[in-house]
Motif scaffolding. Structure first.
Motif, PDB file in Angstrom:
ATOM      1  N   ARG A  72     -49.373  62.410 121.971  1.00  0.00           N
ATOM      2  CA  ARG A  72     -49.501  62.383 120.518  1.00  0.00           C
ATOM      3  C   ARG A  72     -49.043  61.077 119.899  1.00  0.00           C
ATOM      4  N   GLY A  73     -48.240  60.295 120.621  1.00  0.00           N
ATOM      5  CA  GLY A  73     -47.638  59.106 120.035  1.00  0.00           C
ATOM      6  C   GLY A  73     -48.620  58.020 119.657  1.00  0.00           C
ATOM      7  N   THR A  74     -49.817  58.004 120.252  1.00  0.00           N
ATOM      8  CA  THR A  74     -50.782  56.956 119.919  1.00  0.00           C
ATOM      9  C   THR A  74     -51.155  57.024 118.450  1.00  0.00           C
ATOM     10  N   PHE A  75     -51.434  58.230 117.972  1.00  0.00           N
ATOM     11  CA  PHE A  75     -51.733  58.345 116.543  1.00  0.00           C
ATOM     12  C   PHE A  75     -50.469  58.221 115.706  1.00  0.00           C
ATOM     13  N   CYS A  76     -49.462  59.029 116.025  1.00  0.00           N
ATOM     14  CA  CYS A  76     -48.277  59.089 115.172  1.00  0.00           C
ATOM     15  C   CYS A  76     -47.533  57.760 115.120  1.00  0.00           C
ATOM     16  N   GLY A  77     -47.568  57.004 116.198  1.00  0.00           N
ATOM     17  CA  GLY A  77     -46.822  55.756 116.231  1.00  0.00           C
ATOM     18  C   GLY A  77     -47.614  54.525 115.869  1.00  0.00           C
ATOM     19  N   TRP A  78     -48.959  54.614 115.920  1.00  0.00           N
ATOM     20  CA  TRP A  78     -49.765  53.411 115.708  1.00  0.00           C
ATOM     21  C   TRP A  78     -50.865  53.575 114.655  1.00  0.00           C
ATOM     22  N   LEU A  79     -51.407  54.767 114.478  1.00  0.00           N
ATOM     23  CA  LEU A  79     -52.617  54.926 113.671  1.00  0.00           C
ATOM     24  C   LEU A  79     -52.424  55.763 112.413  1.00  0.00           C
ATOM     25  N   CYS A  80     -51.218  56.228 112.149  1.00  0.00           N
ATOM     26  CA  CYS A  80     -50.976  57.022 110.947  1.00  0.00           C
ATOM     27  C   CYS A  80     -50.527  56.104 109.812  1.00  0.00           C
ATOM     28  N   PRO A  81     -51.312  55.954 108.753  1.00  0.00           N
ATOM     29  CA  PRO A  81     -50.925  55.057 107.657  1.00  0.00           C
ATOM     30  C   PRO A  81     -49.611  55.453 106.990  1.00  0.00           C
ATOM     31  N   PHE A  82     -49.393  56.752 106.760  1.00  0.00           N
ATOM     32  CA  PHE A  82     -48.132  57.149 106.135  1.00  0.00           C
ATOM     33  C   PHE A  82     -46.967  56.920 107.092  1.00  0.00           C
ATOM     34  N   GLY A  83     -47.194  57.128 108.373  1.00  0.00           N
ATOM     35  CA  GLY A  83     -46.166  56.820 109.356  1.00  0.00           C
ATOM     36  C   GLY A  83     -45.813  55.347 109.357  1.00  0.00           C
ATOM     37  N   ALA A  84     -46.830  54.491 109.173  1.00  0.00           N
ATOM     38  CA  ALA A  84     -46.574  53.051 109.104  1.00  0.00           C
ATOM     39  C   ALA A  84     -45.713  52.717 107.891  1.00  0.00           C
ATOM     40  N   LEU A  85     -45.998  53.358 106.744  1.00  0.00           N
ATOM     41  CA  LEU A  85     -45.177  53.120 105.552  1.00  0.00           C
ATOM     42  C   LEU A  85     -43.726  53.518 105.805  1.00  0.00           C
ATOM     43  N   GLN A  86     -43.526  54.653 106.461  1.00  0.00           N
ATOM     44  CA  GLN A  86     -42.162  55.079 106.760  1.00  0.00           C
ATOM     45  C   GLN A  86     -41.451  54.076 107.669  1.00  0.00           C
ATOM     46  N   GLU A  87     -42.182  53.551 108.634  1.00  0.00           N
ATOM     47  CA  GLU A  87     -41.555  52.594 109.543  1.00  0.00           C
ATOM     48  C   GLU A  87     -41.161  51.323 108.806  1.00  0.00           C
ATOM     49  N   PHE A  88     -42.011  50.866 107.892  1.00  0.00           N
ATOM     50  CA  PHE A  88     -41.663  49.679 107.106  1.00  0.00           C
ATOM     51  C   PHE A  88     -40.409  49.931 106.267  1.00  0.00           C
ATOM     52  N   VAL A  89     -40.318  51.133 105.682  1.00  0.00           N
ATOM     53  CA  VAL A  89     -39.132  51.468 104.890  1.00  0.00           C
ATOM     54  C   VAL A  89     -37.898  51.484 105.783  1.00  0.00           C
ATOM     55  N   ALA A 123     -47.829  70.120 101.765  1.00  0.00           N
ATOM     56  CA  ALA A 123     -46.613  69.711 102.468  1.00  0.00           C
ATOM     57  C   ALA A 123     -46.776  68.304 103.011  1.00  0.00           C
ATOM     58  N   GLU A 124     -48.014  67.915 103.274  1.00  0.00           N
ATOM     59  CA  GLU A 124     -48.300  66.533 103.672  1.00  0.00           C
ATOM     60  C   GLU A 124     -48.403  65.656 102.427  1.00  0.00           C
ATOM     61  N   PRO A 125     -47.762  64.515 102.419  1.00  0.00           N
ATOM     62  CA  PRO A 125     -47.900  63.595 101.279  1.00  0.00           C
ATOM     63  C   PRO A 125     -49.034  62.594 101.463  1.00  0.00           C
ATOM     64  N   PHE A 126     -49.866  62.792 102.476  1.00  0.00           N
ATOM     65  CA  PHE A 126     -50.876  61.786 102.816  1.00  0.00           C
ATOM     66  C   PHE A 126     -51.859  61.553 101.680  1.00  0.00           C
ATOM     67  N   LYS A 127     -52.312  62.645 101.048  1.00  0.00           N
ATOM     68  CA  LYS A 127     -53.293  62.490  99.975  1.00  0.00           C
ATOM     69  C   LYS A 127     -52.708  61.687  98.822  1.00  0.00           C
ATOM     70  N   THR A 128     -51.444  61.958  98.503  1.00  0.00           N
ATOM     71  CA  THR A 128     -50.803  61.254  97.390  1.00  0.00           C
ATOM     72  C   THR A 128     -50.595  59.782  97.702  1.00  0.00           C
ATOM     73  N   ALA A 129     -50.000  59.501  98.856  1.00  0.00           N
ATOM     74  CA  ALA A 129     -49.595  58.131  99.171  1.00  0.00           C
ATOM     75  C   ALA A 129     -50.746  57.270  99.658  1.00  0.00           C
ATOM     76  N   ILE A 130     -51.676  57.849 100.420  1.00  0.00           N
ATOM     77  CA  ILE A 130     -52.726  57.049 101.055  1.00  0.00           C
ATOM     78  C   ILE A 130     -54.069  57.225 100.346  1.00  0.00           C
ATOM     79  N   THR A 131     -54.577  58.455 100.295  1.00  0.00           N
ATOM     80  CA  THR A 131     -55.904  58.675  99.717  1.00  0.00           C
ATOM     81  C   THR A 131     -55.966  58.249  98.259  1.00  0.00           C
ATOM     82  N   LEU A 132     -54.937  58.613  97.485  1.00  0.00           N
ATOM     83  CA  LEU A 132     -54.944  58.322  96.051  1.00  0.00           C
ATOM     84  C   LEU A 132     -54.058  57.147  95.672  1.00  0.00           C
TER      85      LEU A 132
END
Length: 706
Positions: free
Chosen positions: A511-528, A578-587
């Motif tokens: 699972r780490g390929t997506f969660c660690g490299w391809l998830c835009p919200f995950g990338a934002l969290q890592e930058f923070v 429960a996912e913030p993806f739509k708020t942070a990424i889509t919109l």
């Protein structure tokens, strides 16, 4: 400075954040229209009739002086074209179609598209569907994204304003509108079931070739059907209709029926079979896109019955395409043939309107119905069908451009983005496959990783709208539960492409390929998290027991969401927030304040607990962790000393994915590859440091004699 945090305190924090989201959400409820409800929408002078018994439509009438006129038909798109949206549930649209195939009204009754439930809100979708009013099913519809000039006619097409950040959703809505309207038009207005009128070939009026009747027949452009009495009698053999025709029994080889049938609206056919004056008369009676079926016939059984009324639908002759009837009506014209072989024959010409969707590039099945009756008071009717075919050579037709309504259109339109995505995924696959070369230099690897996460957040996330989500899973489950296919997913090529790569990566790397490299919200969290580390913000270090318990929360959230799919669509719409993806990424955080606050709080939490949402609350990550159990390889390198006695990687793993004995928990590993950098580092890996010390040769200097 790291501070231990009690499990129950952090658990209460996350549950409070989740409760905040769920209590602030609105739900949508789909309804089924009734006649009384429609009367309130279309009041006097309109009159809504009873619902049709064969098709889920209501006729709408209007009183005009002493005459009641049919206005059209009103229907719900869900009853006729339930095309699932990205939640897996079809939008339901109320459509009023007039008797000529024009849209009088289109409005949204219910929808579950995530982007329109909140964020953009329903207003952009309402504005989009309002653009159909005044359009016709004969119009070629194009959707412009970004919007430019809604309703503008250009190049034979009508351009509708799309909705930014909802391109795939409005394409699905467009397909729902057109597909449901076409079904009504085919059943009630005489449209063909074979083709969408906008997707058929057109007759090439620029091509004119001189041909004789024999040559036209040889090329299949004129169908010649000749039946003897014996052939017809053979068709009735063994049935109740056998032997009922005395003439056929007496003269079996005599002619029963003969007909020459052709599409006279094709210049190379009509102008060769008819005189110039007759061709002009016929052309004057046809509207653009109409077709004319010309029939010359003779014999004791004609193509029309004795009680046939001129100007109506023929009772003995049918035409079909793709197995579905196409309506035609008699033009009541007397046309003089050019060919002498046709001079002594009877003639009828039938008109097929453009809206019927007859495609001249496709075979046309022409059927002569022969009917016999047995009995006097309540006669039994026994029918037999005799078929012949017409097909035009391709030089006489102009093939249509690819229609804009299907799923292939967004793939063609987005090929530059898909090419860039493919290149990015190829780079990632090569990097993961050659991890030793990638991690040999810690500084170079750090730059590569941060650069790739920027690509993920900016291009995959905000620009290409490629954030995978639990909505993809719930949408697929809802579609399958209701017996619909998964074709709706093809309207979003970025999502499909990413899913294809992620499914392969689950088998190879986990699972780490997506969660660690391809998830835009995950990338934002890592930058923070990295920024917090650089600013020396104190980190809250959880105990191993608390960390393990908190990681179970995401599986509970996943179970609740999946369970809701089988209970209530409205409940699912709420829980997926429960996912913030739509708020942070889509919109891009352009949404009502409760959702923005929730997303910002989750990002802020990453400044204190590294990627807290990903590790403890993300239902999509939980789903991938379960699917990642299909992984075939333990691909992260380990040494015998890892865990016994060396604990360096375990202590430095921000995800808590390395056990005390050195084993990697791939279901919790995000493939940050920090442990791989340590593994190959002579300066960080304790076993390598010891190996170098043991191998070091200490020179011994000779002691000078006094």
């Amino acid at each position: 400075m790291n501070r231990p945090l009690r499990f129950h305190s952090l658990l209460r924090l996350f549950l409070a954040l989740l409760a905040l989201t769920l209590t602030l959400l609105s739900t949508a409820h789909a309804g089924v229209m009734t006649r009384d409800a429609l009367k309130s929408i279309y009041p006097s002078p309109y009159q809504v009739g009873e619902k049709d018994a064969a098709l889920p439509v209501w006729p709408v009438f209007r009183q005009n002086a002493t005459e009641t006129q049919l206005v059209g038909y009103v229907f719900e798109s869900m009853d006729l074209a339930p095309i699932p949206g990205f939640s897996g549930v079809p939008a339901n649209l109320l459509i009023l179609l007039d008797a000529k195939g024009n849209f009088l009204d289109v409005r949204v009754l219910s929808q579950h598209e995530p982007v329109f439930l909140e964020g953009l809100g329903p207003a952009p979708l309402d504005a989009f569907v309002a653009q159909y009013r005044g359009l016709s099913l004969t119009d070629s519809v194009r959707i412009d994204t970004p919007p430019r000039a809604g309703g503008k006619r250009e190049g034979g097409a009508v351009h509708l304003d799309g909705v930014a950040k909802a391109t795939a959703s409005v394409r699905i809505i467009n397909q729902s509108v057109l597909s449901s309207a076409l079904k009504v038009a085919r059943a009630k207005l005489g449209f063909s079931g074979a083709s969408d009128p906008d997707r058929v070939a057109r007759v090439n009026t620029e091509v004119l070739e001189t041909r004789t009747l024999a040559q036209l027949e040889a090329e299949g452009m004129v169908a010649h059907q000749a039946l003897t009495n014996a052939q017809v009698e053979a068709a009735y053999a063994g049935s109740d209709g056998e032997g009922l025709d005395a003439v056929a029994k007496a003269e079996p080889q005599a002619l029963f029926s003969e007909a020459y049938i052709a599409l006279a609206s094709v210049p190379s056919i009509g102008r060769n079979l008819l005189t110039e004056a007759a061709w002009k008369r016929l052309s004057d009676r046809l509207e653009p896109g109409d077709h004319a079926l010309l029939v010359f016939y003779r014999g004791r059984y004609g193509v029309i019955g004795e009680d046939f009324t001129a100007g109506t639908v023929p009772d003995r002759l049918l035409i079909k395409q793709s197995g579905l009837n196409i309506e035609m009506r008699d033009l009541d014209l007397e046309l003089k043939p050019r060919e002498s072989a046709l001079a002594g024959m009877s003639m009828r010409v039938f008109r097929v309107i453009a809206q019927a969707g007859l495609d001249p590039a496709q075979p046309l099945d022409v059927t002569l119905l022969v009917r016999r009756s047995k009995g006097v008071i309540y006669p039994e009717r026994i029918d037999r069908a005799f078929h012949t075919a017409l097909r035009l050579p391709t030089r006489f037709v102009v093939l249509p451009p690819e229609a804009d309504g299907g799923w292939s259109a967004p793939w063609r339109a987005r090929w530059p983005e898909l090419a860039l995505l493919a290149a990015g995924l190829a780079v990632l696959a090569i990097a993961l496959a050659r991890q030793r070369a990638l991690t040999a230099n810690a500084r170079r690897f750090a730059w590569f990783r941060q650069g790739y996460l920027l690509f993920t957040a900016i291009f995959i996330g905000w620009y290409a709208q490629g954030q995978l989500s639990i909505v993809n899973i719930t949408g697929a489950l809802q579609a399958l539960r209701e017996g619909r296919g998964l074709g709706f997913l093809l309207y979003d090529p970025m999502t499909v492409s990413l899913w294809a790569f992620v499914l392969v990566s689950l088998v190879v790397w986990g699972r780490g390929t997506f969660c660690g490299w391809l998830c835009p919200f995950g990338a934002l969290q890592e930058f923070v998290g990295k920024a917090a580390h650089a600013l020396r913000i104190p980190q809250l270090r959880l105990s191993r027991a608390a960390d393990a318990r908190l990681k179970l929360i995401k599986y509970g959230v996943l179970a609740a969401i999946i369970g809701s799919v089988f209970l209530s669509t409205a409940l699912t719409d709420s829980l997926v927030e429960a996912e913030p993806f739509k708020t942070a990424i889509t919109l891009g955080f352009v949404r009502s304040w409760p959702f923005v606050l929730y997303a910002v709080l989750l990002l802020a939490a990453s400044a204190f607990v590294y990627k807290a949402f990903c590790r403890y609350l993300c239902p999509f990550g939980a789903g991938l962790a379960l699917l990642g159990r299909m992984r075939l390889f333990n691909w992260l390198p380990r040494r015998a000393e890892c865990g016994q006695p060396c604990q360096t990687c375990r202590h430095r793993c921000d995800y808590g994915a390395i056990e005390r004995d050195g084993r990697v928990r791939y279901d919790e590993c995000f493939q940050c590859m920090d442990c791989v950098v340590i593994y190959h580092s002579d300066a960080q890996c304790a076993p390598r440091i010891l190996e170098k010390k043991r191998a070091r040769v200490v020179p011994i200097r000779a002691v000078e004699k006094l």
